[in-house]
Design an enzyme around this catalytic site. Structure first.
Site, PDB file in Angstrom:
ATOM      1  N   HIS B  69      35.032 -22.933  19.319  1.00 22.54           N
ATOM      2  CA  HIS B  69      36.028 -23.995  19.492  1.00 22.54           C
ATOM      3  C   HIS B  69      35.564 -25.005  20.543  1.00 22.54           C
ATOM      4  O   HIS B  69      36.065 -26.115  20.597  1.00 22.54           O
ATOM      5  CB  HIS B  69      37.403 -23.416  19.838  1.00 22.54           C
ATOM      6  CG  HIS B  69      37.409 -22.534  21.043  1.00 22.54           C
ATOM      7  ND1 HIS B  69      37.281 -21.168  20.966  1.00 22.54           N
ATOM      8  CD2 HIS B  69      37.513 -22.822  22.355  1.00 22.54           C
ATOM      9  CE1 HIS B  69      37.317 -20.657  22.190  1.00 22.54           C
ATOM     10  NE2 HIS B  69      37.445 -21.631  23.039  1.00 22.54           N
ATOM     11  N   PRO B 118      35.257 -18.186  14.434  1.00 21.16           N
ATOM     12  CA  PRO B 118      35.893 -16.862  14.400  1.00 21.16           C
ATOM     13  C   PRO B 118      35.281 -16.016  15.527  1.00 21.16           C
ATOM     14  O   PRO B 118      34.075 -15.758  15.520  1.00 21.16           O
ATOM     15  CB  PRO B 118      35.518 -16.343  13.007  1.00 21.16           C
ATOM     16  CG  PRO B 118      35.261 -17.591  12.190  1.00 21.16           C
ATOM     17  CD  PRO B 118      34.617 -18.534  13.167  1.00 21.16           C
ATOM     18  N   LEU B 119      36.102 -15.629  16.480  1.00 17.57           N
ATOM     19  CA  LEU B 119      35.554 -15.092  17.727  1.00 17.57           C
ATOM     20  C   LEU B 119      34.807 -13.770  17.533  1.00 17.57           C
ATOM     21  O   LEU B 119      35.126 -12.969  16.664  1.00 17.57           O
ATOM     22  CB  LEU B 119      36.667 -14.964  18.759  1.00 17.57           C
ATOM     23  CG  LEU B 119      37.160 -16.339  19.240  1.00 17.57           C
ATOM     24  CD1 LEU B 119      38.446 -16.215  20.059  1.00 17.57           C
ATOM     25  CD2 LEU B 119      36.091 -17.059  20.057  1.00 17.57           C
ATOM     26  N   ASN B 188      37.451 -17.653  32.490  1.00 20.47           N
ATOM     27  CA  ASN B 188      38.365 -18.702  32.966  1.00 20.47           C
ATOM     28  C   ASN B 188      39.801 -18.220  33.153  1.00 20.47           C
ATOM     29  O   ASN B 188      40.680 -19.009  33.523  1.00 20.47           O
ATOM     30  CB  ASN B 188      38.307 -19.936  32.044  1.00 20.47           C
ATOM     31  CG  ASN B 188      38.812 -19.630  30.645  1.00 20.47           C
ATOM     32  OD1 ASN B 188      39.582 -18.706  30.442  1.00 20.47           O
ATOM     33  ND2 ASN B 188      38.381 -20.430  29.676  1.00 20.47           N
ATOM     34  N   GLU B 413      30.300  -1.178  11.449  1.00 23.59           N
ATOM     35  CA  GLU B 413      30.064  -2.003  10.264  1.00 23.59           C
ATOM     36  C   GLU B 413      30.141  -3.487  10.579  1.00 23.59           C
ATOM     37  O   GLU B 413      29.354  -4.291  10.058  1.00 23.59           O
ATOM     38  CB  GLU B 413      31.078  -1.654   9.164  1.00 23.59           C
ATOM     39  CG  GLU B 413      31.002  -0.220   8.661  1.00 23.59           C
ATOM     40  CD  GLU B 413      31.760   0.760   9.539  1.00 23.59           C
ATOM     41  OE1 GLU B 413      32.453   0.312  10.488  1.00 23.59           O
ATOM     42  OE2 GLU B 413      31.679   1.974   9.287  1.00 23.59           O
ATOM     43  N   HIS B 463      29.013   4.316  -3.101  1.00 25.05           N
ATOM     44  CA  HIS B 463      30.282   5.041  -3.254  1.00 25.05           C
ATOM     45  C   HIS B 463      31.348   4.047  -3.702  1.00 25.05           C
ATOM     46  O   HIS B 463      32.354   3.838  -3.043  1.00 25.05           O
ATOM     47  CB  HIS B 463      30.663   5.748  -1.946  1.00 25.05           C
ATOM     48  CG  HIS B 463      29.702   6.845  -1.560  1.00 25.05           C
ATOM     49  ND1 HIS B 463      28.366   6.614  -1.340  1.00 25.05           N
ATOM     50  CD2 HIS B 463      29.888   8.177  -1.371  1.00 25.05           C
ATOM     51  CE1 HIS B 463      27.770   7.756  -1.044  1.00 25.05           C
ATOM     52  NE2 HIS B 463      28.658   8.714  -1.061  1.00 25.05           N
ATOM     53  N   HIS B 475      38.949   6.804   1.003  1.00 26.63           N
ATOM     54  CA  HIS B 475      37.556   6.374   0.852  1.00 26.63           C
ATOM     55  C   HIS B 475      37.251   5.749  -0.505  1.00 26.63           C
ATOM     56  O   HIS B 475      36.133   5.331  -0.740  1.00 26.63           O
ATOM     57  CB  HIS B 475      36.612   7.570   1.076  1.00 26.63           C
ATOM     58  CG  HIS B 475      36.471   7.938   2.527  1.00 26.63           C
ATOM     59  ND1 HIS B 475      37.556   8.256   3.320  1.00 26.63           N
ATOM     60  CD2 HIS B 475      35.386   8.023   3.348  1.00 26.63           C
ATOM     61  CE1 HIS B 475      37.138   8.523   4.547  1.00 26.63           C
ATOM     62  NE2 HIS B 475      35.834   8.389   4.589  1.00 26.63           N
ATOM     63  N   ARG B 521      27.862   6.553  -6.272  1.00 27.30           N
ATOM     64  CA  ARG B 521      27.471   7.846  -5.714  1.00 27.30           C
ATOM     65  C   ARG B 521      26.989   8.752  -6.840  1.00 27.30           C
ATOM     66  O   ARG B 521      26.045   9.505  -6.685  1.00 27.30           O
ATOM     67  CB  ARG B 521      28.681   8.479  -5.027  1.00 27.30           C
ATOM     68  CG  ARG B 521      28.451   9.909  -4.575  1.00 27.30           C
ATOM     69  CD  ARG B 521      29.706  10.495  -3.928  1.00 27.30           C
ATOM     70  NE  ARG B 521      29.419  11.791  -3.350  1.00 27.30           N
ATOM     71  CZ  ARG B 521      29.965  12.944  -3.750  1.00 27.30           C
ATOM     72  NH1 ARG B 521      30.860  12.948  -4.717  1.00 27.30           N
ATOM     73  NH2 ARG B 521      29.629  14.086  -3.185  1.00 27.30           N
TER      74      ARG B 521
END
Lengths: 676, 676
Positions: B69, B118-119, B188, B413, B463, B475, B521
């Site tokens: 930003h 996007p932080l 800050n 991930e 998978h 899962h 899988r």
């Protein structure tokens, strides 16, 4: 039998019940249950206040197995302590229709508080539970009447601690000073790829101290007295959460596999399991539980019944002293709403008549609802001013002021979602969260688990399209709306004007599962309504919004073309219909705030809104057009986004990408030509 | 003019250029540029080795603005130091078609290394860049020939540090001992909702020390000599990344807004901007840059040209001594592949003829490709054995062995995705990542940024359906496949058998943008092919796979029904077609491994695969059916998942949910009845 010999027998019974079930299923994770059995046994046997006879007792301690792959450990504990989970179900571990799925699922197995498996989620859920306890305690307890008085425990693994969502939740838990939150860190030094040293060399205790946690240990995971001492110490900590570091051995007792990655995710094998029996001196067959173990562990049933009975007595006294509070607490814990809870929404109908952003209406709706629904609590990931989700006059929930009702999650969207889910799972509260729609991506695993486990969390997302303007492509959602719709069990609502926004909130609060509200940054004009009334009772006794889609205006009974829009694009569709009418084309405008709700309607209703004979259909939505074929078919046209947006003032961006009445009109005429 | 007076003049020029642009755009974030100007100025003026005349110089230092930003700060630096970003573009900040969008975008503005906003993403990207530098340095440098010799710097904010993805990346950076990675923490104390104390009380320096970082400071963000000293100190750190804690004032100089949240995300306003000019003694008009500032800062052009010329001389010497390495390095940095890079894939055709899981084929393909494509590097989020992504004989990338080619991301991930993107953005490497498809949700923001910024990252997800079996609903991916397809710019491929898997890898490596591979899988039978050959050249000179969808078998030129499948369900469709043929129903089977590739084909081709006259169409895919209306239309049938899966052996789960030849046959017959 001496106490410590009996304890060891119980611990080994848990180990073998778990390993046997994994072996029988020929699938699962034996290592963690075998390593962690003493930790969970000590906690449950000596400290956990729960009632296996009534898993819904409101003042029970909560236990979360964040490393959900150790599910057999939890199932063993539930079975042995007397929950309604018979041995037959243990033998059916991971089989079709059983109560013992591969990972713990809320609602499937009595005593499972939250659905875990995707790592880090349980860590965040438990923080939410501890927050709920604080909120309810400060609201309901009175001197001498500590009616809300429980703790939250969790078992967390290396994997949980590596996941970012856990880091976020840990930092917030420290900031909020959540004592009564006690985590056991299963420090087994093994991950699937091998030694944790491969990817995880940080100083975990130092990290948690930096978050403001108390850290105890490391202690030996097989030393029950050390565990006992650590838990006592943790219970005495004030104004800090506690991490107990426990050194364990994955697959403890397995002569050839203990301490190795191969003990993690597959059955030990009959041979190794036999060798483990020998090594641990376990002379019992598969699924055989010695009587003394069963007798000892089932004492939890009596203890639990006594504890709850005691609480019921205390609650009676509380009820006598504070009848109103008792009534409210009962109602909130039952997930019921007060009478006339939504009267404030009806009042807002009178005042909302000019152009206004749906995020602004949402802010007004939230303020109106919370006046009567005091347990609707939540906040934003540092975007409260932009998402209009701070409720004036309700203070901030802070370490110094647990009475505050506005939460400050920090810039931690993922933990925000997981914490809200934990609050919802705890019961007594209806949590809401808020951020920009683009950042729904950051919290997607939590959104999915809310849906899978049917939790009543409300997720507010504003700045819902390229219409947000100058922030540009990094902040303009394209795929987000559609991909939220693809999550089963989530109801996504994108209201088109102020009145739809009020009804969206009415639905979100009264529904019993997760709801996503998708709101604009920019102002929306009030829509011209010629179809059924939007307000409750307007359409066959319900609000038209609860039907998901409805005829807004135009086209009569026999339209030439149907224009379907959501949110900010419905007004564009209506303008396009006006243009088409000038050319004697009968265009029906359908407002479709929620696909899920529409798709759940009877075919007859759906056909009445989208007549099967009318194949000239145009959808208009400032998001990915992907998926709109569901309603426009192979013959229709879609006005949507097929790439990323652009940084410029919102109205200009919308116009450049074709979200204009003229463009919708042109598309409609072209499609009419094609199908005629 | 004395040096420190000139420095201050430059710093203020950056501040006002940024604030003026935000004011003119009437949108944006003035506070961070005004607070951080001295930090970035000191770094760029005294340390950063870059060439504004050639932003693609391979051995440049990388600078990442993670708090995107603050884009105007970066644009101001780029403009003032002589990048091809004229003042006219600064004046067009946040306007349609400008080179100065709301947040920095790679490919839009020369000198912008990665797309941020996007932080937390930039934080992870920069770790990836530092990894790339290490990998290339150890591969290419020889004694006396340090041809890869640069650093990675980033400016990170409170928001970045709160995001989980940054925590993950920080822990891995510490584990890997990445010196040459220097971050400035813009401390800050202000966030959008107010003081950071509301949600962020952790001890940041202690946390980063726990990760294994060197921490310097806190230092005063307006003290250029202190900044100078800190950077020198950071550059001397060995085997650790460094965090320089810099105390800054958001909106520095604005008399009424400095140090408050109101300086963060909106223009100062003409009045406050004038007052700031007065307070800082700035006597220049909007967008006016004093000549001495311009002259001083533009020296970066000459310095950069000299630095690159020097490097070119050294590269010549390197080329003379190591001609093969020089050639390879040039080729890799240009993003080109060696000749016959994919010969190993062709060889695999000969050996793969029985049933095999696509994840297993993928592992063989990866091994075969990396024999020739040495710069294809990556790893898994602790699932290497399950995702088949560890390449034997290539070692592990570790703090002690930067020559290793297999990465261990840990159970992180999200950071894995961000790090891969940083590696791709650095150049010289083709990164791949791997985890289960369900966990794609955890890394979605990184997947999206890979697509938006057109980075060549390869994302492997195994998978891929309920077919994974016992692990159960937690899962089993349902919405994931479809929601990845909804991301513009991402090519998603779900191969149906061994040979399609080989071609999927061939495409993924040779493409120049992000590709997602979705793999099973469970074992898949080899398909019976009656249509065009799958191998390269098989269909009009290309592999049929690169067309996204193709006629696999059956039905002749005039089929009664078209069965469309992907991945493991294509074999089921083929069996169903056989059953239908027994009843004299001509069923065409279409394998559709990639929607994106198919949709990009000419209409004629698409119509040849899915004849418009055949409206009897059935899709079969073990994921959300959501979206398949695109190909089956309003008349077709979809066999897919509309809820969550179940924990049981995979074949049983697939059968119970209707993924059988008989069920596909029944659906086809029913639909034929309907449309006939």
């Amino acid at each position: 039998m001496a106490s410590n010999a009996l304890d060891l027998l119980c611990v080994n019974a848990i180990r073998f019940l778990s390993a046997d079930a994994v072996q029988k299923a020929n699938s699962g994770h034996p290592g963690a249950p075998m390593g962690d059995a003493p930790v969970v046994y000590t906690l449950w046997d000596r400290f956990l206040r729960h009632n296996p006879g009534n898993p819904a007792w409101p003042d029970r301690d909560r236990f979360v197995l964040s490393n959900g792959h150790a599910s057999m450990l939890l199932y063993s504990m539930l079975h042995l302590t007397g929950y309604d989970l018979p041995m037959e179900q243990i033998k059916q571990f991971r089989q079709w229709g059983s109560m013992t799925p591969g990972h713990p699922e809320r609602g499937v197995t009595p005593g499972v508080e939250v659905t875990t498996g995707p790592l880090g989620q349980g860590f965040a859920n438990a923080v939410g539970m501890a927050i709920a306890e604080k909120m309810l305690a400060v609201r309901y307890n009175h001197p001498g009447h500590e009616i809300i008085d429980h703790r939250t425990y969790a078992l967390v693994s290396d994997g949980d601690l590596q996941e970012g969502v856990a880091s976020e939740a840990a930092s917030l838990a420290g900031t909020l000073g959540l004592d009564r939150l006690i985590y056991f860190y299963d420090d087994n030094e093994i991950s699937i790829e091998g030694d944790t040293d491969l990817s995880f060399r940080e100083d975990v205790p130092a990290r948690f101290r930096a978050y403001g946690w108390e850290v105890i240990g490391p202690i030996d995971g097989n030393d029950l007295e050390a565990l006992d001492g650590a838990i006592r110490q943790a219970q005495a900590v004030h104004r800090k959460p506690t991490l107990v570091v426990v050194q364990t051995t994955i697959g403890f007792g397995a002569p050839n596999k203990a301490g190795t990655a191969s003990a993690h995710g597959e059955p030990l094998g009959e041979e190794e399991l036999a060798a483990t029996r020998e090594a641990l001196g376990w002379n019992h067959g598969a699924f055989e539980v010695p009587d003394e173990v069963r007798d000892h562990m089932r004492r939890a049933l009596d203890r639990g019944a006594d504890a709850e009975a005691d609480w019921n007595r205390r609650f009676k006294a509380y009820e006598a002293a504070y009848p109103e509070d008792a009534k409210t607490l009962r109602r909130d814990m039952a997930g019921e709403l007060p009478a006339d809870w939504d009267a404030g929404l009806d009042a807002l109908y009178e005042t909302l008549d000019g152009p206004i952003a749906s995020r602004a209406v949402s802010g007004q709706a939230l303020a109106a609802i919370t006046e009567r629904v005091d347990n609707l609590v939540g906040g934003s990931a540092d975007l409260a001013p932009s998402t209009n989700t701070r409720v004036q006059g309700r203070g901030s929930f802070q370490a110094e002021s647990y009475a505050g009702r506005n939460m400050h999650f920090g810039i931690r969207e993922h933990a925000m979602g997981g914490i809200a889910n934990g609050m919802a799972a705890h019961g007594g509260l209806i949590p809401y969260t808020a951020t920009f729609l683009i950042f729904s991506d950051y919290m997607r695993p939590a959104l999915r688990l809310a849906a899978l486990s049917e939790l009543h969390s409300i997720f507010v997302f504003t700045h819902d399209s390229i219409g947000l303007g100058e922030d540009g492509p990094t902040h303009q959602p394209i795929s987000q709306l559609m991909s939220l719709r693809s999550i089963p069990g989530l109801t996504v609502i994108r209201p088109a004007d102020a009145h739809e926004t009020l009804e969206a909130w009415r639905f979100a609060v009264s529904h019993d599962r997760p709801v996503v509200l998708v709101l604009t940054r920019q102002a929306l004009p009030p829509l011209r309504r010629e179809g059924p009334a939007l307000r409750r009772g307007g359409l066959d006794g319900a609000s038209a919004l609860t039907r998901g889609g409805y005829v807004l205006s135009g086209g009569g009974d026999d339209p030439d073309v149907v224009l379907i829009g959501t949110g900010s694009e419905v007004a564009i569709a209506q303008s396009a219909a006006d243009l088409l009418a000038e050319g004697d084309v009968k265009a029906r405008v359908v407002s479709m705030p929620s696909w899920e709700l529409f798709d759940a309607q009877p075919l007859e209703y759906r056909d009445s809104v989208l007549p099967p004979s009318v194949r000239a259909r145009v959808s208009v939505e400032a998001g990915a057009s992907f998926g709109w074929e569901r309603y426009v078919g192979l013959d229709g046209a879609m006005i949507g986004m097929n790439g990323y947006g652009a940084s410029a003032p919102g109205p200009e961006v919308l116009a450049k990408f074709g979200f204009t009445a003229e463009n919708v009109q042109t598309a409609a005429l072209r499609i009419l030509e094609k199908v005629r």
